[in-house]
Design an enzyme around this catalytic site. Structure first.
Site, PDB file in Angstrom:
ATOM      1  N   GLN A  93       0.856  -1.194   0.000  1.00 38.80           N
ATOM      2  CA  GLN A  93       0.000   0.000   0.000  1.00 38.80           C
ATOM      3  C   GLN A  93       0.891   1.243   0.000  1.00 38.80           C
ATOM      4  OE1 GLN A  93      -3.608  -0.507   2.871  1.00 38.80           O
ATOM      5  NE2 GLN A  93      -1.935  -1.708   3.726  1.00 38.80           N
ATOM      6  N   ASN A  94       2.175   1.023   0.260  1.00 34.24           N
ATOM      7  CA  ASN A  94       3.107   2.151   0.396  1.00 34.24           C
ATOM      8  C   ASN A  94       3.462   2.721  -0.973  1.00 34.24           C
ATOM      9  OD1 ASN A  94       3.044   1.522   3.095  1.00 34.24           O
ATOM     10  ND2 ASN A  94       4.984   0.400   3.061  1.00 34.24           N
ATOM     11  N   HIS A 111      -1.393   1.409  -4.407  1.00 28.98           N
ATOM     12  CA  HIS A 111      -1.844   2.791  -4.195  1.00 28.98           C
ATOM     13  C   HIS A 111      -0.985   3.794  -4.938  1.00 28.98           C
ATOM     14  CE1 HIS A 111      -3.998   1.617  -0.177  1.00 28.98           C
ATOM     15  NE2 HIS A 111      -4.681   1.255  -1.249  1.00 28.98           N
ATOM     16  N   CYS A 138       3.658  17.622 -19.308  1.00 28.20           N
ATOM     17  CA  CYS A 138       3.805  16.173 -19.535  1.00 28.20           C
ATOM     18  C   CYS A 138       4.762  15.973 -20.712  1.00 28.20           C
ATOM     19  CB  CYS A 138       2.437  15.584 -19.876  1.00 28.20           C
ATOM     20  SG  CYS A 138       2.511  13.912 -20.535  1.00 28.20           S
ATOM     21  N   THR A 178       0.296  -2.739   8.778  1.00 30.07           N
ATOM     22  CA  THR A 178      -0.852  -1.982   8.292  1.00 30.07           C
ATOM     23  C   THR A 178      -1.964  -2.026   9.325  1.00 30.07           C
ATOM     24  OG1 THR A 178      -2.453  -1.720   6.486  1.00 30.07           O
ATOM     25  CG2 THR A 178      -1.730  -3.966   6.958  1.00 30.07           C
ATOM     26  N   SER A 179      -2.689  -0.919   9.419  1.00 25.13           N
ATOM     27  CA  SER A 179      -3.741  -0.801  10.443  1.00 25.13           C
ATOM     28  C   SER A 179      -5.022  -1.496  10.009  1.00 25.13           C
ATOM     29  CB  SER A 179      -4.045   0.686  10.693  1.00 25.13           C
ATOM     30  OG  SER A 179      -4.521   1.282   9.483  1.00 25.13           O
ATOM     31  N   LEU A 204       2.841  -3.733  14.891  1.00 25.01           N
ATOM     32  CA  LEU A 204       3.224  -3.197  16.211  1.00 25.01           C
ATOM     33  C   LEU A 204       2.081  -3.354  17.200  1.00 25.01           C
ATOM     34  CD1 LEU A 204       5.766  -1.869  17.238  1.00 25.01           C
ATOM     35  CD2 LEU A 204       4.770   0.363  16.810  1.00 25.01           C
ATOM     36  N   GLU A 205       0.844  -3.282  16.655  1.00 29.34           N
ATOM     37  CA  GLU A 205      -0.337  -3.444  17.526  1.00 29.34           C
ATOM     38  C   GLU A 205      -1.403  -4.163  16.711  1.00 29.34           C
ATOM     39  OE1 GLU A 205      -0.815   0.703  18.013  1.00 29.34           O
ATOM     40  OE2 GLU A 205      -1.604   0.918  15.993  1.00 29.34           O
ATOM     41  N   ALA A 221       8.497  -4.306  12.834  1.00 30.88           N
ATOM     42  CA  ALA A 221       8.744  -5.101  11.617  1.00 30.88           C
ATOM     43  C   ALA A 221      10.232  -5.404  11.447  1.00 30.88           C
ATOM     44  CB  ALA A 221       8.227  -4.334  10.402  1.00 30.88           C
TER      45      ALA A 221
HETATM   46  C1  BV8 Z   1     -11.800   2.537  -3.577  1.00 27.70           C
HETATM   47  C2  BV8 Z   1      -2.380   7.082  -1.086  1.00 27.70           C
HETATM   48  C3  BV8 Z   1     -13.603   2.260  -5.056  1.00 27.70           C
HETATM   49  C4  BV8 Z   1      -0.919   7.123  -1.070  1.00 27.70           C
HETATM   50  C5  BV8 Z   1      -4.058   5.933   0.136  1.00 27.70           C
HETATM   51  C6  BV8 Z   1     -16.493   3.119   4.276  1.00 27.70           C
HETATM   52  C7  BV8 Z   1     -16.269   1.785   4.563  1.00 27.70           C
HETATM   53  C8  BV8 Z   1     -15.346   1.030   3.827  1.00 27.70           C
HETATM   54  C9  BV8 Z   1     -14.640   1.619   2.776  1.00 27.70           C
HETATM   55  C10 BV8 Z   1     -14.862   2.940   2.510  1.00 27.70           C
HETATM   56  C11 BV8 Z   1     -15.777   3.692   3.239  1.00 27.70           C
HETATM   57  N1  BV8 Z   1     -15.775   4.961   2.743  1.00 27.70           N
HETATM   58  C12 BV8 Z   1     -14.888   5.020   1.716  1.00 27.70           C
HETATM   59  C13 BV8 Z   1     -14.341   3.794   1.560  1.00 27.70           C
HETATM   60  C14 BV8 Z   1     -13.363   3.390   0.554  1.00 27.70           C
HETATM   61  C15 BV8 Z   1     -11.986   3.932   0.925  1.00 27.70           C
HETATM   62  C16 BV8 Z   1     -11.622   3.538   2.333  1.00 27.70           C
HETATM   63  O1  BV8 Z   1     -11.244   2.409   2.589  1.00 27.70           O
HETATM   64  N2  BV8 Z   1     -11.728   4.525   3.260  1.00 27.70           N
HETATM   65  C17 BV8 Z   1     -11.364   4.257   4.632  1.00 27.70           C
HETATM   66  C18 BV8 Z   1     -10.664   5.476   5.229  1.00 27.70           C
HETATM   67  C19 BV8 Z   1     -12.662   3.925   5.407  1.00 27.70           C
HETATM   68  N3  BV8 Z   1     -11.066   3.322   0.005  1.00 27.70           N
HETATM   69  C20 BV8 Z   1     -10.845   3.889  -1.192  1.00 27.70           C
HETATM   70  O2  BV8 Z   1     -11.340   4.938  -1.531  1.00 27.70           O
HETATM   71  C21 BV8 Z   1      -9.963   3.114  -2.144  1.00 27.70           C
HETATM   72  N4  BV8 Z   1     -10.616   3.081  -3.429  1.00 27.70           N
HETATM   73  O3  BV8 Z   1     -12.412   2.014  -2.678  1.00 27.70           O
HETATM   74  O4  BV8 Z   1     -12.257   2.657  -4.846  1.00 27.70           O
HETATM   75  C22 BV8 Z   1     -13.824   2.262  -6.487  1.00 27.70           C
HETATM   76  C23 BV8 Z   1     -14.482   1.180  -7.054  1.00 27.70           C
HETATM   77  C24 BV8 Z   1     -14.708   1.172  -8.399  1.00 27.70           C
HETATM   78  C25 BV8 Z   1     -14.274   2.235  -9.197  1.00 27.70           C
HETATM   79  C26 BV8 Z   1     -13.583   3.307  -8.615  1.00 27.70           C
HETATM   80  C27 BV8 Z   1     -13.358   3.333  -7.258  1.00 27.70           C
HETATM   81  C28 BV8 Z   1      -8.619   3.807  -2.362  1.00 27.70           C
HETATM   82  C29 BV8 Z   1      -7.804   3.679  -1.121  1.00 27.70           C
HETATM   83  C30 BV8 Z   1      -6.409   4.235  -1.392  1.00 27.70           C
HETATM   84  C31 BV8 Z   1      -6.287   5.602  -0.797  1.00 27.70           C
HETATM   85  N5  BV8 Z   1      -4.882   6.020  -0.861  1.00 27.70           N
HETATM   86  N6  BV8 Z   1      -2.858   6.437   0.088  1.00 27.70           N
HETATM   87  C32 BV8 Z   1      -0.370   7.870   0.090  1.00 27.70           C
HETATM   88  O5  BV8 Z   1      -0.658   9.064   0.232  1.00 27.70           O
HETATM   89  O6  BV8 Z   1       0.371   7.219   0.816  1.00 27.70           O
HETATM   90  S1  BV8 Z   1      -4.476   5.151   1.559  1.00 27.70           S
HETATM   91  C33 BV8 Z   1      -3.295   5.302   2.763  1.00 27.70           C
HETATM   92  O7  BV8 Z   1      -3.718   4.436   3.829  1.00 27.70           O
HETATM   93  C34 BV8 Z   1      -1.920   4.768   2.380  1.00 27.70           C
HETATM   94  O8  BV8 Z   1      -1.865   4.174   1.095  1.00 27.70           O
HETATM   95  C35 BV8 Z   1      -1.666   3.694   3.402  1.00 27.70           C
HETATM   96  O9  BV8 Z   1      -0.857   2.735   2.898  1.00 27.70           O
HETATM   97  C36 BV8 Z   1      -3.047   3.221   3.631  1.00 27.70           C
HETATM   98  C37 BV8 Z   1      -3.253   2.328   4.791  1.00 27.70           C
HETATM   99  O10 BV8 Z   1      -2.580   2.870   5.885  1.00 27.70           O
HETATM  100  P1  BV8 Z   1      -1.479   1.933   6.568  1.00 27.70           P
HETATM  101  O11 BV8 Z   1      -0.440   1.598   5.561  1.00 27.70           O
HETATM  102  O12 BV8 Z   1      -2.148   0.802   7.249  1.00 27.70           O
HETATM  103  O13 BV8 Z   1      -0.823   2.920   7.600  1.00 27.70           O
HETATM  104  P2  BV8 Z   1      -1.422   3.312   9.029  1.00 27.70           P
HETATM  105  O14 BV8 Z   1      -0.674   4.510   9.516  1.00 27.70           O
HETATM  106  O15 BV8 Z   1      -2.916   3.350   8.958  1.00 27.70           O
HETATM  107  O16 BV8 Z   1      -1.047   2.063   9.959  1.00 27.70           O
HETATM  108  C38 BV8 Z   1       0.309   1.756  10.190  1.00 27.70           C
HETATM  109  C39 BV8 Z   1       0.329   0.448  10.951  1.00 27.70           C
HETATM  110  O17 BV8 Z   1       1.681   0.069  11.153  1.00 27.70           O
HETATM  111  C40 BV8 Z   1      -0.294   0.573  12.335  1.00 27.70           C
HETATM  112  O18 BV8 Z   1      -1.117  -0.567  12.566  1.00 27.70           O
HETATM  113  C41 BV8 Z   1       0.908   0.557  13.285  1.00 27.70           C
HETATM  114  O19 BV8 Z   1       0.626  -0.106  14.493  1.00 27.70           O
HETATM  115  C42 BV8 Z   1       1.898  -0.250  12.502  1.00 27.70           C
HETATM  116  N7  BV8 Z   1       3.295   0.106  12.788  1.00 27.70           N
HETATM  117  C43 BV8 Z   1       3.812   1.320  13.074  1.00 27.70           C
HETATM  118  N8  BV8 Z   1       5.150   1.196  13.240  1.00 27.70           N
HETATM  119  C44 BV8 Z   1       5.462  -0.091  13.031  1.00 27.70           C
HETATM  120  C45 BV8 Z   1       4.279  -0.802  12.733  1.00 27.70           C
HETATM  121  N9  BV8 Z   1       4.269  -2.117  12.494  1.00 27.70           N
HETATM  122  C46 BV8 Z   1       5.442  -2.764  12.523  1.00 27.70           C
HETATM  123  N10 BV8 Z   1       6.614  -2.159  12.788  1.00 27.70           N
HETATM  124  C47 BV8 Z   1       6.666  -0.838  13.045  1.00 27.70           C
HETATM  125  N11 BV8 Z   1       7.841  -0.264  13.316  1.00 27.70           N
HETATM  126 ZN    ZN Z   2       0.240  13.657 -21.012  1.00 33.19          ZN
END
Ligand code: BV8
Ligand code: ZN
Length: 230
Positions: A93-94, A111, A138, A178-179, A204-205, A221
């Site tokens: 997802q990164n 993503h 572009c 990932t969360s 981590l959690e 990780a």
């Molecule tokens: C889509 C861009 C449809 C890049 C990102 C209601 C219910 C369900 C779904 C939805 C809803 N409302 C809307 C939706 C859909 C929506 C969604 O899921 N929303 C969520 C907020 C509810 N999803 C979308 O819109 C997706 N598209 O559904 O399209 C569609 C269908 C047909 C046609 C057209 C469209 C698109 C989702 C992509 C969005 N872009 N990022 C960027 O800027 O980076 S998402 C963003 O969150 C990042 O990509 C990131 O990767 C992703 C997830 O986050 P995590 O990677 O999990 O990071 P986070 O901080 O949350 O967690 C970190 C974890 O690591 C924690 O658990 C922590 O404990 C742990 N950690 C920390 N340190 C460590 C560790 N673990 C180990 N070691 C460590 N040291």
């Molecule tokens: Zn172009």
């Protein structure tokens, strides 16, 4: 990583795998960016309404990426990728390029990628390392319509067919750093288990979907992934 037959692996990674490299996660204490949540900045509406803010967000992260490097988790996954005789796919997802810089090959960015620009005019994806906020043209079609090659909320993630196919053949699904807050990635564990895969979480959690995993190991990780790969 002991496994009887060389089964098929699908490995999902999130921001937690890059945290020990110094890149901020989204939903941890350092998760806000200048007071904005990723959900506010990472939308087509935000890009249309305030392109300078969205470009500043991604220009800052692209610049930060140039200052950091892969950590032990990225390196261990790259080693596994090089040595694993069965099918293996790292779905990240990164948007950082740390998996690649550690040597991972069987990898896809669902993503999008910080080191790529997308032309909203002709759809070209262009390798990009500098800032983008000044409205560069572009190189493929000449339009000043370059945007971050990032899948915004509401946009379809890349290569979903390839991901679904890999999940349907997986014997083991591993979710790292990932969360489980964002779909469709958060639903992959259910798909894999539905097809009979075991599911392991290294985090981590506990993530939102922790209860759906056959096993969860908590910790950084940088420690858990090399221990699991060995
Ligand atoms: C889509 C861009 C449809 C890049 C990102 C209601 C219910 C369900 C779904 C939805 C809803 N409302 C809307 C939706 C859909 C929506 C969604 O899921 N929303 C969520 C907020 C509810 N999803 C979308 O819109 C997706 N598209 O559904 O399209 C569609 C269908 C047909 C046609 C057209 C469209 C698109 C989702 C992509 C969005 N872009 N990022 C960027 O800027 O980076 S998402 C963003 O969150 C990042 O990509 C990131 O990767 C992703 C997830 O986050 P995590 O990677 O999990 O990071 P986070 O901080 O949350 O967690 C970190 C974890 O690591 C924690 O658990 C922590 O404990 C742990 N950690 C920390 N340190 C460590 C560790 N673990 C180990 N070691 C460590 N040291
Ligand atoms: Zn172009």
């Amino acid at each position: 990583m002991r496994q009887s037959a060389p089964g098929n692996l699908v490995i999902l990674t999130g921001a937690g795998v890059s945290a020990e490299s110094g890149l901020a996660t989204f939903r941890g204490p350092d998760g806000l960016w200048e007071g904005h949540r990723v959900e506010e900045v990472c939308t087509p509406q935000a890009l249309a309404r305030n392109p300078a803010l969205v470009h500043a967000f991604y220009d800052a992260r692209r610049a930060k990426l140039a200052e950091v490097g892969p950590n032990a988790a990225h390196r261990a996954l790259a080693r596994l990728d090089a040595e694993w005789p069965g099918e293996l796919l790292i779905v990240t997802q990164n948007v950082d390029d740390l998996h690649e810089r550690a040597g991972a090959k069987r990898l896809l960015h669902m993503h999008g990628e910080l080191t790529s620009a997308l032309c909203a005019g002709c759809g070209a994806r262009i390798p990009w390392n500098g800032p983008m906020g000044h409205g560069p043209k572009c190189p493929a079609c000449g339009a000043a319509k370059l945007r971050p090659d990032i899948v915004f909320f509401g946009e379809m993630p890349y290569e979903m067919d390839r991901i679904d196919a890999a999940l349907s053949r997986a014997d083991l699904f591993v979710s790292i750093g990932t969360s489980g807050a964002v779909y469709p990635a958060a639903g992959f564990v259910q798909i894999a288990r539905h097809h009979g895969a075991r599911a392991l979480e290294l985090n981590l959690e506990p993530s939102v979907g922790s209860s759906m995993f056959s096993e969860s190991r908590m910790g950084p990780a940088g420690e858990l992934v090399p221990a699991w790969v060995e």
